[in-house]
Enzyme design. Structure first.
Site, short mmCIF file in Angstrom:
data_model
loop_
_atom_site.label_atom_id
_atom_site.label_comp_id
_atom_site.label_asym_id
_atom_site.label_seq_id
_atom_site.Cartn_x
_atom_site.Cartn_y
_atom_site.Cartn_z
N SER A 1 36.61 38.08 41.87
CA SER A 1 35.77 39.28 41.98
C SER A 1 36.29 40.52 41.28
O SER A 1 35.56 41.51 41.19
CB SER A 1 35.51 39.60 43.45
OG SER A 1 34.50 38.75 43.94
N SER B 1 32.28 40.11 42.43
CA SER B 1 31.55 41.05 43.27
C SER B 1 31.94 42.50 43.04
O SER B 1 31.19 43.40 43.46
CB SER B 1 31.78 40.70 44.75
OG SER B 1 33.14 40.89 45.09
N LYS C 1 35.92 50.35 45.91
CA LYS C 1 34.91 49.34 46.25
C LYS C 1 34.50 49.52 47.71
O LYS C 1 35.34 49.80 48.56
CB LYS C 1 35.50 47.94 46.03
CG LYS C 1 34.50 46.80 46.18
CD LYS C 1 35.15 45.45 45.86
CE LYS C 1 34.18 44.29 45.99
NZ LYS C 1 34.81 43.00 45.67
#
Lengths: 488, 477
Positions: free
Chosen positions: A178, A154, A79
């Site tokens: 997330s 996210s 990420k």
């Protein structure tokens, strides 16, 4: 089947056995990325040359016995809020569009030490603020199950990349759901460990007291192996915990006999999609059939979790994001008149709408005269929520719940109504407020063909219990490849 | 005319003498190329996290104990948010809600010789900021983060002081105490001790405080004194003219002897303090506290008493020597070698003080070693050199830390105590100065002094004065 269609552990075994090389694995991942990125957009940065070079080194290391772990030679996506030395790290924000860190985050270093090969950096909601990956400054990521829908967020890029089989597994971060919510939307397995289990050093902070890094993968076994690799006490992170029970793979047992599972009635009321409810309840029945004791109970305080979360996370974010000011690194506005104008223009142009909204909210709740009414009250609420969970875990080994109230919404449907978007975090947020571990794994699909996620929540430091139950449940179903991965 | 009373409270920042910074392992050494003592933590790079330096906590506790504070055994750090380029994260890690020390006091001596307690409101730990350097040639400003993250404690007094004298007495007491603790060198000029003065005036006899101002940029005791006197007058003038004192921060310009308004209360920033989530609470156990207590060094009052008792030196001497930690250290180390405390004390009180004053130096800047001072004392004890030569040699020791034995040898400064050589020189002096001899015989006993002087001159100062006196007396009579 494509190598990227395998779990990380299966691919690792093949590489170790010499059936395929790490180089071939990376080549296949890169080919898959080339093929799908135009559609899915899971990545902000793909480091092709670096990955191939690294694959050669790792392959040599596997052959000479330097790398012996289960993940050696297996390609991973990270990420884009975790620092990677020499590789662009943007948090999907314009303000960091050119930021190349001088050091790598501890979790990334631990993976590299185990022989992981980093393919690139995955897309996310800007600074991890959002539930759809639509707030990214670098385009929306699509749900590989249906590209008209969001992947969740996210960590939407990480989850979509795993589902689309552009990588073997990925790292995500979870501040309010997330990892678990996009895992649920993308039909993959994602886990948020107990706060303090994985070092936050090098993770660009959103809500420091809530942020945790965790794995996103195709199954529970992969998650246990990855977590075992990245979990460690780190002196560089003062909130990191010294644990001696990080042998998570020891919990991969098909046995739930006598486990007490609580289902919070308050999680199954209004707002929960009927199809989601049905599949999650079916999962509970499956576990019951395997010998678990399933009971409903009242958790209480559920309605206070979202407001408390947004006050605390935004307060911390308003301060954490203050350093992005155009002075030292990252984006700076082209023209300005003096220091304050430079700050103002840089931050106005560099941050997106959702980030600005949360910075303003956070600054407001911390301002003098409002601190007690908002921030302190939110902290007290957080403590009460923790107590409610403590009470629940005095009776149950774990809590079973949906990961999200619905399946993935359509692109563009969420951002117009932020309150509705915030409410979508209702089943994941309290887990962060209480610092608990949680796992989300697929438990079926709705009538639109979109995946539904089952969430298991454990007490602090009891990852093994939820890993064991999740593993036992997973054995009752087949992993389903998404249409995009299957080449449809 | 109305009588006014000045009410003063101080905020004193002290840079702690740790080797490394408060939240990372970078060096705290003064100077160095810009940004050479930096890392991702003290430059606020994204993803970096602070880790507390234990020594900072120990120093803060040590100062707290010495100032009779209550130690907060469960203390926390908070973030103070404000934007400024010398502050890489745009927040400072400090303490607001649970500072490490609270409710203390120190006793200071007042002008009239009495004693007065000055309350310590709190002591908290925090990090220093970097330094902005304004490019003289271009339009840019540069920032040096070498100071960023250097540990500070802020000692906040109660508004208990009433005059510049009390303020100076308080600061001197505090400085000495912290130097004794080894927690800081407390140099005002270099900024390792900085004081902000909060001052208000009120009509004598009233209870209510007047509106206060805060004065910054005070980097010497002299500047502090002048600033207090200047600000007191400014406020009284305002009140007497029927105007109001505005609550504001003012910057003292010592050259112009005037303070300028920097910002008023209205534009005071809202720092949006909240608990620092990247650090865990600092739990100070009873055992740890006890351990720090047991390690507390001897402070001035105890040392003074011990010097009087152990070394049998007068109160006056003990007072001067213990007035500075460096002097006291040199005293003890030299005495340990030469076992002659009174002589050591004399060298420190007279010659050392004179040279410090002459060179405008602080005792901390003394470079000579106790070994060489001890050797010098030994040379005088052995009467190998006389006192005027000794003073000359000491100046060399003070300046260059030379070995006095070697120096005396190389420069032929040894006292001539050879009776024959002295006798012949004195005979010549007597012969050359008949007038003085006559004066002496006529009862002007002082004339012998002139003859001693002439003899010393002829001997280039190297004669043993006692012997000269003795031979002269013998020959004249």
């Amino acid at each position: 089947m494509s190598l990227m269609g395998l779990t990380a552990v299966s691919l690792g075994k093949k590489i170790k056995a010499g059936e395929v090389s790490a180089i071939e694995a990376v080549q296949e991942a890169l080919a898959s990325i080339h093929e799908k990125e135009d559609v899915v957009n899971s990545f902000v940065t793909v480091e092709e040359e670096r990955a191939l070079k690294r694959a050669k080194e790792v392959q040599k290391g596997i052959e000479d016995g330097t790398y012996t772990g289960a993940l050696a030679g297996v390609p991973v996506a990270i990420k884009d809020n975790m620092c990677t030395k020499g590789v662009l790290t943007t948090c999907s924000s314009k303000i960091l569009e050119n930021y190349i860190p001088a050091f790598s985050s501890e979790a990334v270093l631990r993976l590299e030490k185990a022989g992981a090969i980093i393919l690139g950096k995955t897309n996310m909601d800007e600074f991890a603020m959002g539930s759809t990956t639509e707030t990214s400054a670098f385009g929306t990521t699509k749900n590989p199950w249906n590209i008209g829908h969001v992947p969740g967020g996210s960590s939407g890029g990480s989850c979509a990349a795993v589902a689309a089989e552009e990588c073997s597994y990925a790292l995500g971060s979870d501040t309010g759901g997330s990892i678990r919510q996009p895992s649920s939307f993308c039909g993959v397995t994602g886990m948020k460990p107990t706060y303090g289990t994985v070092s936050r050093y090098g993770l660009i902070a959103y809500g420091s007291s809530l942020d945790q890094i965790g794995p996103v993968a195709k199954d529970v076994t992969d998650c246990a192996v990855i977590l075992e690799t990245i979990a460690a006490h780190d002196k560089k992170d003062s909130t990191s915990v010294e644990r001696k029970d990080c042998d998570f793979t020891s919990a991969l047992k098909d046995d739930v006999k006598g486990m007490k599972i609580g289902i919070p009635r308050d999680y199954f009321g209004d707002g929960l999609d009927a199809e989601v409810r049905e599949k999650v309840m079916d999962a509970a029945k499956t576990l019951e059939a395997k010998g678990a004791v399933v009971e409903e109970f009242d958790l209480s305080l559920v309605e206070y979790a979202i407001p408390a979360y947004y006050v605390i996370a935004c307060a911390e974010a308003s301060s954490n994001l203050a350093r992005f000011d155009g002075v030292k690194y990252g984006f700076r506005t082209d023209e300005y008149d003096g220091l304050h104008n430079m700050y103002k223009k840089t931050r106005s142009e560099g941050f997106g709408a959702e980030v600005k909204r949360r910075i303003m909210l956070g600054s407001f709740v911390l301002s003098s005269g409002y601190y007690d009414a908002y921030y302190l009250k939110a902290l007290r609420t957080k403590a009460l929520i923790k107590q409610a969970f403590d009470k629940a875990f005095s009776q149950y080994d774990m809590i079973l719940a949906p990961a999200a109230p619905t399946t993935a919404p359509r692109l563009g449907d969420s951002l117009n109504d932020p309150i509705k978007m915030y409410l979508g975090d209702i089943y994941t947020i309290s887990v962060n407020l209480a610092g608990l571990p949680g796992i989300s794994l697929p438990c079926g699909k709705d009538s639109k063909g979109l995946p539904i996620g089952l969430q298991l929540i454990g007490n602090c430091f009891e990852e093994k219990k939820i890993i064991q139950a999740a593993y036992a449940f997973e054995l009752t179903r087949e992993y389903e490849h998404c249409p995009l991965a299957a080449g449809k | 005319m109305k009588q006014f009373e000045t009410v003063i409270g101080l905020e004193v920042h002290v840079e702690l003498a740790t080797k490394t910074k408060i939240f990372c392992s970078c060096s705290t050494e003064f100077g160095g190329e810009p940004n050479s003592h930096t890392c991702p933590v003290c430059t606020g790079m994204p993803g970096s996290l602070p880790v507390l330096n234990k020594q900072v906590v120990e120093y803060a506790i040590a100062v707290g104990l010495a100032t009779n504070c209550k130690i907060t055994q469960n203390c926390k750090f908070d973030r103070k948010n404000y934007f400024y380029p010398d502050n890489p994260q745009n927040y400072q890690i400090s303490q607001l809600y649970l500072p490490i020390c609270r409710d203390g006091w120190i006793e200071v001596e007042t002008e009239d010789g009495g004693k007065k307690k000055v309350g310590i409101h709190e002591i908290h730990m925090e990090e220093d900021a970097g330094k902005l350097i304004h490019d003289e040639w271009g339009e840019n400003s540069l920032v040096d983060f070498n100071r960023s993250g250097v540990p500070l404690i802020e000692i906040v007094s109660e508004p208990d002081m009433r005059s510049a004298d009390e303020v100076i007495a308080y600061l001197e007491k505090l400085r000495l105490m912290i130097q004794y603790l080894g927690a800081s060198d407390c140099k005002l000029q270099e900024g390792s001790m900085r004081a902000d003065v909060n001052l208000s005036v009120r009509e004598a006899g009233t209870e209510e405080f007047g509106t206060r101002t805060e004065m910054k940029n005070l980097n010497s005791f002299k500047a502090i004194r002048r600033a207090i006197e200047g600000e007191r007058e400014r406020q009284i003038d305002l009140i007497e003219a029927g105007e109001k004192v505005v609550q504001e921060t003012r910057r003292w310009d010592d050259a112009k002897e005037y303070s300028y308004a920097m910002r008023s209360k209205e534009d005071a920033q809202d720092y949006r303090y909240f608990p620092e989530p990247d650090l865990v609470p600092v739990i100070i156990s009873d055992e740890w506290l006890q351990e720090i207590k047991s390690r507390q060094p001897e402070l001035r009052t105890e040392k003074l008493e011990r010097y009087k008792k152990e070394f049998q030196i007068p109160e006056y001497d003990a007072n001067i020597i213990t007035s500075n930690k460096r002097l006291a250290d040199i005293f003890e180390e030299t005495t340990a070698i030469c076992k002659n405390p009174k002589k050591v004390s004399n060298w420190l009180m007279v010659e050392t003080m004179r040279l410090l004053k002459e060179h405008e130096m602080e005792p901390e800047q003394i470079t000579f070693s106790p070994e060489n001072l001890a050797k010098l004392i030994q040379l005088t004890d052995d009467r190998a050199i006389n006192s005027s030569v000794a003073k000359e040699v000491f100046e060399k020791i003070f300046a260059e830390d030379i070995d006095p034995e070697a120096y005396v040898e190389e420069n032929g400064l040894k006292t001539v105590s050879d009776d024959g050589a002295l006798r012949s020189t004195i005979e010549k002096v007597i012969a050359d100065n008949p007038q003085s001899v006559e004066d002496y015989h006529n009862g002007k006993k002082k004339a012998i002094g002139f003859l001693v002087g002439q003899t010393m001159k002829a001997m280039q100062g190297k004669a043993d004065p006692a012997m000269v006196n003795q031979i002269l007396a013998e020959l004249l009579n």
